[in-house]
Design an enzyme around this catalytic site. Structure first.
Site, PDB file in Angstrom:
ATOM      1  N   HIS A  81       0.838  -1.208   0.000  1.00  0.00           N
ATOM      2  CA  HIS A  81       0.000   0.000   0.000  1.00  0.00           C
ATOM      3  C   HIS A  81       0.876   1.262   0.000  1.00  0.00           C
ATOM      4  O   HIS A  81       0.604   2.225  -0.713  1.00  0.00           O
ATOM      5  CB  HIS A  81      -0.890   0.050   1.260  1.00  0.00           C
ATOM      6  CG  HIS A  81      -1.899  -1.045   1.378  1.00  0.00           C
ATOM      7  ND1 HIS A  81      -1.977  -1.874   2.480  1.00  0.00           N
ATOM      8  CD2 HIS A  81      -2.882  -1.459   0.545  1.00  0.00           C
ATOM      9  CE1 HIS A  81      -2.977  -2.732   2.322  1.00  0.00           C
ATOM     10  NE2 HIS A  81      -3.532  -2.512   1.149  1.00  0.00           N
TER      11      HIS A  81
ATOM     12  N   ARG B 256      -2.565  -6.645  -8.269  1.00  0.00           N
ATOM     13  CA  ARG B 256      -1.413  -7.540  -8.111  1.00  0.00           C
ATOM     14  C   ARG B 256      -1.449  -8.534  -9.258  1.00  0.00           C
ATOM     15  O   ARG B 256      -1.121  -8.214 -10.377  1.00  0.00           O
ATOM     16  CB  ARG B 256      -1.472  -8.224  -6.738  1.00  0.00           C
ATOM     17  CG  ARG B 256      -1.153  -7.285  -5.592  1.00  0.00           C
ATOM     18  CD  ARG B 256      -1.576  -7.843  -4.276  1.00  0.00           C
ATOM     19  NE  ARG B 256      -3.010  -8.081  -4.279  1.00  0.00           N
ATOM     20  CZ  ARG B 256      -3.738  -8.370  -3.222  1.00  0.00           C
ATOM     21  NH1 ARG B 256      -3.159  -8.482  -2.059  1.00  0.00           N
ATOM     22  NH2 ARG B 256      -5.028  -8.544  -3.300  1.00  0.00           N
TER      23      ARG B 256
ATOM     24  N   LYS C 149     -20.710  -5.710   8.552  1.00  0.00           N
ATOM     25  CA  LYS C 149     -19.841  -6.862   8.332  1.00  0.00           C
ATOM     26  C   LYS C 149     -18.426  -6.437   8.683  1.00  0.00           C
ATOM     27  O   LYS C 149     -17.708  -5.894   7.856  1.00  0.00           O
ATOM     28  CB  LYS C 149     -19.923  -7.274   6.846  1.00  0.00           C
ATOM     29  CG  LYS C 149     -19.046  -8.457   6.496  1.00  0.00           C
ATOM     30  CD  LYS C 149     -18.950  -8.630   4.979  1.00  0.00           C
ATOM     31  CE  LYS C 149     -17.769  -9.464   4.585  1.00  0.00           C
ATOM     32  NZ  LYS C 149     -16.471  -8.801   4.655  1.00  0.00           N
TER      33      LYS C 149
ATOM     34  N   SER D 273      -2.860  -8.087   3.020  1.00  0.00           N
ATOM     35  CA  SER D 273      -3.064  -7.931   4.463  1.00  0.00           C
ATOM     36  C   SER D 273      -3.484  -9.259   5.070  1.00  0.00           C
ATOM     37  O   SER D 273      -3.080  -9.610   6.185  1.00  0.00           O
ATOM     38  CB  SER D 273      -4.141  -6.885   4.742  1.00  0.00           C
ATOM     39  OG  SER D 273      -3.787  -5.652   4.189  1.00  0.00           O
TER      40      SER D 273
END
Ligand code: PNS
Length: 164
Positions: A20, A95, A44, A133
């Site tokens: 990031h 990615r 959520k 992450s």
């Protein structure tokens, strides 16, 4: 006077990684201001870090960039938030090919919702192709070393979280 070019870089940032950071740094070559925006979804939320923790970690990690990078959070539609802050562009990192479908769907939907907002995809820096992450959390949770993948302040928080 020319209007300043503002980009919003949205995400969960749970936690922010060096991938990031690389993207933020490269975005600053194109935009006058980059707003890193942490999305809040009260219905959520399975995040490891609370919103406050993520805000603090991201702020610390980007402080070297100075005032051209701002860190914020938002609830609700990204397009509405982008309009509110005067951003013309949404930045997303790509990615591998596996990211494409999800990103394509989001970009198309966002364009339907606001035709004046563009999504700009940037290829992730070469050394971060496999970084996410989710994987960082998994590896730390299993006792692995992620020191090369996250900023120092995040590494400390991750260790503390898993020692809790
Ligand atoms: O880091 P992530 O989890 O891939 O980021 C996804 C994010 C936060 C960019 C996306 O879920 C989002 O934009 N959420 C805000 C709500 C919204 O606008 N949803 C419609 C997207 S088409």
């Amino acid at each position: 006077m020319a209007r300043s070019k503002i980009a919003v870089y949205p995400g969960s940032f749970d936690p922010i990684t060096n991938g990031h950071i690389d993207l933020i740094k490269r975005s600053l070559r194109i935009f006058d201001q980059v707003i890193v925006a942490i999305a809040v979804n009260p219905n959520k939320d399975d995040s490891l870090f609370s919103l406050e923790e993520r805000l603090a970690m991201v702020r610390e990690a980007v402080k070297g960039f100075g005032s051209r990078v701002r860190v914020d959070s938002f609830e609700g539609l990204l397009v509405n938030y982008a309009q509110q802050i005067g951003a013309q562009v949404i930045i997303r990192g790509l990615r591998a090919v596996s990211d494409f479908e999800y990103e394509f769907q989001m970009a198309m939907m966002n364009r339907e919702l606001n035709t004046r907002l563009e999504t700009l995809f940037m290829m992730t820096g070469g050394s971060y192709f496999y970084l996410s992450s989710r994987l960082v959390k998994e590896v730390v949770g299993l006792g692995g070393d992620v020191s090369g993948f996250v900023p120092k302040n995040v590494l400390k928080k991750l260790k503390a979280k898993f020692d809790e």
